[in-house]
Design an enzyme around this catalytic site. Structure first.
Site, PDB file in Angstrom:
ATOM      1  N   TYR A  55      -9.310   1.706  16.405  1.00 56.30           N
ATOM      2  CA  TYR A  55      -8.782   2.741  15.516  1.00 56.30           C
ATOM      3  C   TYR A  55      -9.624   2.913  14.248  1.00 56.30           C
ATOM      4  CZ  TYR A  55      -4.518   3.599  18.253  1.00 56.30           C
ATOM      5  OH  TYR A  55      -3.619   3.975  19.231  1.00 56.30           O
ATOM      6  N   PHE A  63      -1.447   6.340   7.472  1.00 54.30           N
ATOM      7  CA  PHE A  63      -0.713   5.651   8.546  1.00 54.30           C
ATOM      8  C   PHE A  63      -1.507   4.498   9.165  1.00 54.30           C
ATOM      9  CE2 PHE A  63      -2.903   9.327  10.445  1.00 54.30           C
ATOM     10  CZ  PHE A  63      -3.581   8.742  11.511  1.00 54.30           C
ATOM     11  N   THR A  97       0.190  14.533  20.185  1.00 60.79           N
ATOM     12  CA  THR A  97       0.358  13.307  19.395  1.00 60.79           C
ATOM     13  C   THR A  97       1.770  13.204  18.805  1.00 60.79           C
ATOM     14  OG1 THR A  97      -1.986  13.439  18.870  1.00 60.79           O
ATOM     15  CG2 THR A  97      -0.642  11.978  17.500  1.00 60.79           C
ATOM     16  N   ARG A 108       5.306  12.085  26.182  1.00 60.02           N
ATOM     17  CA  ARG A 108       5.757  11.980  24.788  1.00 60.02           C
ATOM     18  C   ARG A 108       6.973  12.875  24.539  1.00 60.02           C
ATOM     19  NH1 ARG A 108      -0.369  11.730  22.284  1.00 60.02           N
ATOM     20  NH2 ARG A 108      -0.536   9.459  22.129  1.00 60.02           N
ATOM     21  N   ASN A 118       4.715   6.705  19.788  1.00 59.14           N
ATOM     22  CA  ASN A 118       4.472   7.764  20.775  1.00 59.14           C
ATOM     23  C   ASN A 118       3.933   7.255  22.117  1.00 59.14           C
ATOM     24  OD1 ASN A 118       1.929   7.177  19.875  1.00 59.14           O
ATOM     25  ND2 ASN A 118       1.377   9.267  19.309  1.00 59.14           N
TER      26      ASN A 118
HETATM   27  P1  IDP Z   1      -3.690  10.494  19.742  1.00 56.87           P
HETATM   28  O1  IDP Z   1      -3.113   9.128  20.040  1.00 56.87           O
HETATM   29  O2  IDP Z   1      -2.835  11.582  20.317  1.00 56.87           O
HETATM   30  O3  IDP Z   1      -5.137  10.631  20.107  1.00 56.87           O
HETATM   31  P2  IDP Z   1      -4.589  10.323  16.957  1.00 56.87           P
HETATM   32  O4  IDP Z   1      -4.613  11.464  16.010  1.00 56.87           O
HETATM   33  O5  IDP Z   1      -5.890   9.835  17.480  1.00 56.87           O
HETATM   34  O6  IDP Z   1      -3.587  10.702  18.157  1.00 56.87           O
HETATM   35  O7  IDP Z   1      -3.827   9.129  16.234  1.00 56.87           O
HETATM   36  C1  IDP Z   1      -3.813   7.848  16.807  1.00 56.87           C
HETATM   37  C2  IDP Z   1      -2.424   7.305  16.740  1.00 56.87           C
HETATM   38  O8  IDP Z   1      -2.081   7.090  15.378  1.00 56.87           O
HETATM   39  C3  IDP Z   1      -1.317   8.220  17.273  1.00 56.87           C
HETATM   40  O9  IDP Z   1      -1.155   8.147  18.672  1.00 56.87           O
HETATM   41  C4  IDP Z   1      -0.108   7.692  16.544  1.00 56.87           C
HETATM   42  O10 IDP Z   1       0.397   6.512  17.173  1.00 56.87           O
HETATM   43  C5  IDP Z   1      -0.692   7.299  15.191  1.00 56.87           C
HETATM   44  N1  IDP Z   1      -0.515   8.365  14.202  1.00 56.87           N
HETATM   45  C6  IDP Z   1      -1.225   9.513  14.091  1.00 56.87           C
HETATM   46  N2  IDP Z   1      -0.786  10.268  13.071  1.00 56.87           N
HETATM   47  C7  IDP Z   1       0.246   9.577  12.530  1.00 56.87           C
HETATM   48  C8  IDP Z   1       1.132   9.819  11.433  1.00 56.87           C
HETATM   49  O11 IDP Z   1       1.081  10.859  10.758  1.00 56.87           O
HETATM   50  N3  IDP Z   1       2.066   8.857  11.177  1.00 56.87           N
HETATM   51  C9  IDP Z   1       2.171   7.703  11.908  1.00 56.87           C
HETATM   52  N4  IDP Z   1       1.358   7.443  12.936  1.00 56.87           N
HETATM   53  C10 IDP Z   1       0.415   8.346  13.247  1.00 56.87           C
END
Ligand code: IDP
Ligand code: MG
Length: 155
Positions: A55, A63, A97, A108, A118
């Protein structure tokens, strides 16, 4: 066109909430039904170091700390799936997401409410798929095999 020319590989994780909620089988079942081919799988506890590398792109976001705690909070099911357009197909099966923006019928949508719980991860591009597969798996863990139904799924 040969399968080898069009195949894409994606890293899929059933995150700790999916494991705790008994949804590993549901995720695998949906990817199998879709026609994707399993290449590798391992049930594992994610280390702090692996979480931070995986990550890294999110470092500094509000976050981020919570995300690292989330992905290391319990075991995950890590897998590699392949097929034509596997990146797009798997992300579609996962859904957006944010679960409240995910299409009805997606994982999801059907099983989650909050972005921070998620259920799954899936690589977002061919290049990131390659990077993530080599981060999570050794070459020896990736199984090359022919599936008897391939010719009925891959054109
Ligand atoms: P993705 O998993 O659909 O590719 P990304 O934008 O790459 O989404 O973000 C990685 C992970 O970070 C997400 O799956 C989610 O678990 C977490 N995440 C993303 N945005 C947020 C947020 O605004 N609040 C809390 N967790 C978040
Ligand atoms: Mg992502």
């Amino acid at each position: 066109m040969l399968m080898e020319d069009i195949v894409e590989r994606t890293l899929v994780l059933v995150k700790p909430d999916g494991v705790q909620r008994g949804l590993v089988g549901e995720v695998i079942s949906r990817l199998e039904r879709r026609g994707l081919r399993l290449v590798a799988a391992k049930f594992m506890q994610v280390s702090q170091e692996l979480a931070e590398t995986h990550y890294a792109i999110h470092k500094g976001k509000p976050f981020y700390e919570g995300l690292i705690r989330y992905i290391t909070s319990a075991p995950v099911m890590a897998m590699v799936w392949e097929g034509p357009n596997a990146i797009a197909a798997v992300r579609q099966t996962m859904g957006s997401t944010r679960p409240t923006e995910a299409a009805p019928g997606s994982l999801r949508h059907d099983f989650a409410l909050e972005v921070g719980r998620n259920l799954t991860h899936a690589s977002d591009s061919v290049e990131n798929g390659q990077k993530e597969v080599s981060l999570w798996f050794t070459p020896g863990e990736l199984i090359a095999w022919q599936r008897d139904t391939d010719r009925w799924i891959f054109e």
